[in-house]
Write an enzyme that holds these catalytic residues in place. Structure first.
Site, mmCIF file in Angstrom:
data_model
loop_
_atom_site.group_PDB
_atom_site.id
_atom_site.type_symbol
_atom_site.label_atom_id
_atom_site.label_comp_id
_atom_site.label_asym_id
_atom_site.label_seq_id
_atom_site.Cartn_x
_atom_site.Cartn_y
_atom_site.Cartn_z
ATOM 1 N N ALA A 66 0.840 -1.218 -0.244
ATOM 2 C CA ALA A 66 -0.018 -0.092 -0.105
ATOM 3 C C ALA A 66 0.994 1.213 -0.010
ATOM 4 O O ALA A 66 2.148 1.243 0.401
ATOM 5 C CB ALA A 66 -0.822 0.134 1.236
ATOM 6 N N GLY A 105 0.124 -5.043 0.635
ATOM 7 C CA GLY A 105 -0.887 -4.909 -0.320
ATOM 8 C C GLY A 105 -0.505 -5.504 -1.761
ATOM 9 O O GLY A 105 -1.170 -5.815 -2.589
ATOM 10 N N GLU A 108 -0.909 -9.243 -1.390
ATOM 11 C CA GLU A 108 -2.770 -9.472 -1.403
ATOM 12 C C GLU A 108 -3.073 -8.992 -2.469
ATOM 13 O O GLU A 108 -4.005 -9.632 -3.003
ATOM 14 C CB GLU A 108 -3.002 -8.310 -0.265
ATOM 15 C CG GLU A 108 -2.756 -8.415 0.951
ATOM 16 C CD GLU A 108 -3.209 -7.551 2.000
ATOM 17 O OE1 GLU A 108 -2.829 -6.244 2.088
ATOM 18 O OE2 GLU A 108 -4.129 -7.923 2.813
ATOM 19 N N GLU A 128 3.401 -5.997 6.877
ATOM 20 C CA GLU A 128 2.807 -4.987 7.837
ATOM 21 C C GLU A 128 2.918 -4.900 9.413
ATOM 22 O O GLU A 128 2.891 -3.815 9.937
ATOM 23 C CB GLU A 128 1.131 -5.295 7.598
ATOM 24 C CG GLU A 128 0.767 -4.813 6.219
ATOM 25 C CD GLU A 128 0.981 -5.851 5.114
ATOM 26 O OE1 GLU A 128 1.762 -6.842 5.319
ATOM 27 O OE2 GLU A 128 0.421 -5.715 3.996
HETATM 28 C C1 TC6 Z 1 0.416 -2.190 3.345
HETATM 29 O O1 TC6 Z 1 0.622 -2.667 2.256
HETATM 30 C C2 TC6 Z 1 -0.796 -2.442 3.977
HETATM 31 C C3 TC6 Z 1 -1.733 -3.090 3.404
HETATM 32 C C4 TC6 Z 1 -2.971 -3.217 4.052
HETATM 33 C C5 TC6 Z 1 -3.786 -2.044 3.401
HETATM 34 C C6 TC6 Z 1 -5.487 -2.112 3.818
HETATM 35 N N1 TC6 Z 1 4.797 3.250 0.282
HETATM 36 O O2 TC6 Z 1 13.520 1.252 1.262
HETATM 37 P P1 TC6 Z 1 13.866 1.894 -0.002
HETATM 38 C C7 TC6 Z 1 9.534 4.601 -0.691
HETATM 39 S S1 TC6 Z 1 1.550 -1.784 4.213
HETATM 40 C C8 TC6 Z 1 5.293 4.447 -0.124
HETATM 41 O O3 TC6 Z 1 14.936 3.274 0.023
HETATM 42 P P2 TC6 Z 1 14.991 -0.425 -1.184
HETATM 43 C C9 TC6 Z 1 10.736 4.828 0.405
HETATM 44 O O4 TC6 Z 1 10.143 5.716 1.208
HETATM 45 C C10 TC6 Z 1 3.155 -1.495 3.173
HETATM 46 N N2 TC6 Z 1 6.599 4.658 -0.340
HETATM 47 O O5 TC6 Z 1 14.276 1.134 -1.049
HETATM 48 C C11 TC6 Z 1 11.686 5.471 -0.529
HETATM 49 O O6 TC6 Z 1 11.263 6.870 -0.677
HETATM 50 P P3 TC6 Z 1 12.349 7.877 -0.963
HETATM 51 C C12 TC6 Z 1 3.532 -2.940 3.258
HETATM 52 C C13 TC6 Z 1 7.232 3.772 -0.003
HETATM 53 O O7 TC6 Z 1 15.217 -0.739 -2.730
HETATM 54 C C14 TC6 Z 1 11.736 4.675 -1.755
HETATM 55 O O8 TC6 Z 1 10.332 4.075 -1.914
HETATM 56 N N3 TC6 Z 1 4.893 -2.741 2.508
HETATM 57 C C15 TC6 Z 1 6.722 2.257 0.194
HETATM 58 O O9 TC6 Z 1 16.005 -0.580 -0.275
HETATM 59 C C16 TC6 Z 1 12.632 3.531 -1.815
HETATM 60 O O10 TC6 Z 1 12.665 2.518 -0.892
HETATM 61 C C17 TC6 Z 1 5.930 -2.610 3.102
HETATM 62 O O11 TC6 Z 1 5.971 -2.323 4.209
HETATM 63 C C18 TC6 Z 1 5.362 2.267 0.312
HETATM 64 N N4 TC6 Z 1 4.846 1.048 0.567
HETATM 65 O O12 TC6 Z 1 13.554 -1.125 -0.650
HETATM 66 C C19 TC6 Z 1 7.170 -2.455 2.155
HETATM 67 N N5 TC6 Z 1 7.866 1.374 0.223
HETATM 68 O O13 TC6 Z 1 13.452 7.362 -2.008
HETATM 69 C C20 TC6 Z 1 8.086 -1.197 2.733
HETATM 70 C C21 TC6 Z 1 9.122 2.231 -0.173
HETATM 71 O O14 TC6 Z 1 11.691 9.196 -1.021
HETATM 72 N N6 TC6 Z 1 9.091 -0.997 1.786
HETATM 73 N N7 TC6 Z 1 8.519 3.541 -0.403
HETATM 74 O O15 TC6 Z 1 13.091 7.830 0.618
HETATM 75 C C22 TC6 Z 1 10.276 -1.763 1.667
HETATM 76 O O16 TC6 Z 1 10.258 -2.734 2.550
HETATM 77 C C23 TC6 Z 1 11.385 -1.399 0.726
HETATM 78 O O17 TC6 Z 1 11.128 0.039 0.493
HETATM 79 C C24 TC6 Z 1 11.664 -2.207 -0.635
HETATM 80 C C25 TC6 Z 1 12.655 -1.396 -1.481
HETATM 81 C C26 TC6 Z 1 11.973 -3.550 -0.060
HETATM 82 C C27 TC6 Z 1 10.460 -2.047 -1.170
#
Ligand code: TC6
Length: 688
Positions: A66, A105, A108, A128
């Site tokens: 998400a 998401g 999902e 999450e």
């Molecule tokens: C969910 O899905 C809930 C669902 C239920 C809903 C009902 N959104 O980490 P990096 C940005 S909860 C927005 O440096 P990497 C991050 O801030 C979500 N932005 O890269 C950064 O921005 P910046 C579940 C996001 O290659 C840029 O992307 N998902 C999101 O080392 C690069 O990120 C997670 O928890 C996001 N979801 O790693 C996944 N994700 O450049 C969270 C990243 O402006 N993300 N950004 O600073 C990660 O674990 C890692 O970002 C990665 C990539 C493995 C996807």
């Protein structure tokens, strides 16, 4: 190819429609992405020439979740639930084609599809829980229906992704396709589904059962790990619901539990840290286009606990290390410990057995400082003694090649003074690792007055390479972390003289969420660190314990007594020493409430943090939070000391400080910044 909107395209390959999401950096499910996918699927379903639909992403990854930046804002466009419903109820097979990371998401969404294919390097997970949440778009109901309740429990409560091969084995992925041609592989798979007239497999229609004992056993086995966190328990309850309720009932339960977490403080804190960690990597005044210096070899001076741990970070990342000691026994001992640590990791399965030799093979132990002449980065990790450090840096100035970065691992000394021993202060920086340095994630990068921008950029980049979270600090006694720690330690000491016992203070801080309290920590580290038998005058409780041979866990007693298994019980001797010391100081001991213990330990830290901001030692409040979470075990669900201050309310923190200042004096004098923010009704977060 038709552009559905700015971030989603629809194209055709024969009978297969291909929906491509292209929303950098990570294809997060923003409103336009959700709208685009739902429109794309609807339009492909209504196209009589289309027989199956592939959902794929451009760029480095499948949907990574998400869009976290939308959380807490009013809902817009197609909801994630609606979008997944459109996919799942499509009357033509939808195949999710996965590369990079299908997370949250994103996974999902893929679970809403009828089939999933992935390249071998892909990773799939529901992280999450790490944001204090649960997969609230059906993930907790669909995942167990595919991989089983036990595997689902592990995935949702750890938040750790699994690899494509494991996903294939568990049925989460239907087929692995060629790494170099995901699109081609997914289309071929879709054609096969069409040719074989395979059914539209909806995960919601499956059922899942589990041994009723599974959940109680899982809770008991993980109680320690989940302590204090709300999200793991909510995740477990959802998986229980998947087993005990019909799909719709489970979805309803998931929704209720999700909303509870989403509106709570813990998730807000954990999301704050997610962004804070990434923000910390940015140095505000670094000139644009600053290029880091290449680091292909590292020198480490000192093969003690710190030097060894520091070296392991680089060895594990494939960077050769030359480690220098002054005497052969210490060198041999240090190298032996490193090997033992690697072997222990391999025995636990955390490291491939062959990696032990590969890592050790990159290490060159030596007694000769001159061996560092070709290193790109040299890190000094010897005693905290300014004279010795200056002597070493003067030598390094002579030995190191031009452009080499000279770093000190000092945890509180003046980096500018150390740099002044060289003719190249622009190349000098502090790299403060935390013990055990091969494990702890924090790296304080201490920026001297003359440290060059490209040296800072190199340090920040290198931190990422070795898996650390870096925070930039300016020069002052103790930098960010240890300076604030001292404020807490001073109060912990005062409290035991006024009436609390060490175990009271430890219990309150443990219950707050720290892994251990200050006295337990002191016993673990060794009470004689920085203590000198020759000069000790019995002035403090610590002095007296050390003089009595009670120097912490390693001697079997300190503030606590330890048995052979290191179980602890409050020490009678320590209690007597404390009572005697109070009496000597003429203090009438009193009952101290848990609330006072907590406020007096935490508020001065927040106050010190405010001073650190005022002086420009930290760039932003969230950097301080990151330092405390990754370096000192501050509970992540409280978001770090500054976020916690905001949660309590800065007015309440100010009132508390002023109340204690009246009784205990200047240690509680409020920082100007804190008083100003509280007066203006603002929070630290307004400064981030
Ligand atoms: C969910 O899905 C809930 C669902 C239920 C809903 C009902 N959104 O980490 P990096 C940005 S909860 C927005 O440096 P990497 C991050 O801030 C979500 N932005 O890269 C950064 O921005 P910046 C579940 C996001 O290659 C840029 O992307 N998902 C999101 O080392 C690069 O990120 C997670 O928890 C996001 N979801 O790693 C996944 N994700 O450049 C969270 C990243 O402006 N993300 N950004 O600073 C990660 O674990 C890692 O970002 C990665 C990539 C493995 C996807």
């Amino acid at each position: 190819m038709t552009a559905i909107n700015d971030v989603v395209d629809l194209s055709r390959d024969g009978e297969i429609a291909v929906i491509t999401v292209n929303s950098p950096p990570v294809n997060a499910l923003s409103a336009p992405v959700r709208d685009g996918i739902a429109t794309g699927v609807t339009s492909a379903v209504s196209d009589p020439d289309v027989k199956a639909i592939v959902l794929i992403c451009a760029g480095r990854t499948f949907i990574a979740g998400a869009d976290i930046t939308e959380f807490g804002k009013p809902p817009r466009g197609t909801s994630l639930h609606q979008m997944i419903d459109v996919i799942e109820s499509a009357t033509k097979p939808v195949i999710a084609a996965i590369h990079g990371t299908a997370l949250g998401g994103g996974l999902e969404t893929a679970l809403g599809a009828h089939y999933r294919v992935a390249v071998p390097s892909a990773k799939l997970g529901l992280p999450e829980v790490k944001l204090g949440l649960l997969p609230g778009a059906g993930g907790t109901q669909r995942l167990p229906r595919v991989v089983g309740a036990e595997a689902a429990l592990k995935m949702v409560t750890s938040g750790n992704p699994i690899g494509a091969k494991a996903a294939l084995d568990s049925g989460l992925v239907d087929e692995l396709v060629d790494e170099a041609d995901l699109r081609g592989g997914a289309i071929a798979f879709a054609q096969k589904v069409v040719a074989e007239n395979r059914p539209l497999k909806k995960i919601r229609d499956r059922s899942v059962t589990a041994d009723p004992a599974l959940f109680a056993e899982f809770r008991a086995a993980n109680a320690r790990k989940f302590r204090g966190f709300d999200a793991p328990e909510a995740n477990i309850k959802c998986i229980e619901a998947a087993v005990t309720l019909p799909f719709e009932g489970g979805m309803k339960r998931e929704r209720e539990l999700f909303m509870g977490l989403m509106t709570g403080t813990q998730s807000a804190a954990q999301r704050h840290i997610f962004f804070a960690e990434r923000q910390a990597a940015r140095i505000k005044d670094l000139p644009e286009g600053t290029t880091p210096r290449p680091i292909k070899s590292v020198g480490v001076i000192g093969a003690g606990t710190m030097g060894g741990g520091i070296s392991m970070n680089f060895l594990s990342a494939g960077i050769p290390v030359t480690i220098v000691e002054t005497n052969p026994e210490a060198l041999e001992r240090g190298v032996g410990i490193m090997r033992k640590n690697y072997e222990a990791s391999a025995a636990k399965g955390a490291l491939k057995p062959e990696a032990v030799e590969a890592n050790m093979g990159r290490l060159s132990p030596t007694l000769d400082l001159e061996a560092l002449k070709d290193c790109d980065l040299i890190i000094e990790a010897v005693f905290e003694d300014m004279a010795i450090k200056k002597e070493i840096f003067a030598k390094l100035d002579r030995i190191a090649k031009p452009g080499a970065i000279l770093a000190s691992n000092t945890s509180y000394l003046d980096v500018d003074e150390i740099a002044s021993a060289t003719s190249r202060p622009q190349d000098v920086v502090g790299l403060h690792f935390f013990s055990p340095a091969n494990v702890m994630k924090l790296l304080e990068v201490v920026r001297g007055a003359k440290t060059a921008p490209d040296v800072l950029a190199t340090a920040m980049g290198l931190a990422k390479t070795i898996g650390k979270v870096a925070v930039v600090a300016g020069v002052c006694f103790g930098f960010i972390g240890n300076r604030m720690l001292r404020a807490r330690q001073d109060q912990a000491q005062a409290l035991i003289l006024e009436g609390a016992m060490p175990w009271d203070v430890d219990r309150v801080l443990y219950d707050f969420g720290f892994p251990m309290g200050p006295f337990q920590m002191a016993d673990l580290a060794g009470l004689d660190i920085g203590w000198n038998a020759a000069t000790s005058k019995g002035e403090t409780v610590r002095d007296r314990l050390c003089e009595a041979g009670k120097r912490g866990q390693k001697t079997g007693s300190g503030f606590y007594d330890y048995d052979e298994k290191r179980n602890r019980t409050p020490s009678k001797v320590a209690e007597e020493i404390i009572l005697a010391k109070s009496a000597e100081l003429g203090i009438t001991r009193r009952q101290i409430s848990d609330e006072e213990i907590l406020e007096r330990c935490i508020y001065p830290m927040i106050n010190e943090g405010a001073k650190i901001l005022e002086e420009g030692i930290a760039q932003r409040p969230s950097d301080i939070d990151v330092a405390w979470i990754y370096g000192y075990g501050f509970p992540v669900y409280r978001g770090g000391p500054m976020f916690y201050g905001d949660t309590v309310g800065l007015k309440a923190v100010l009132d508390g400080l002023q109340k204690y200042e009246k009784v205990h004096g200047s240690a509680f004098a409020p920082a100007t910044l804190l008083a100003r923010l509280a007066g203006e009704g603002k929070s630290f977060r307004d400064l981030n």
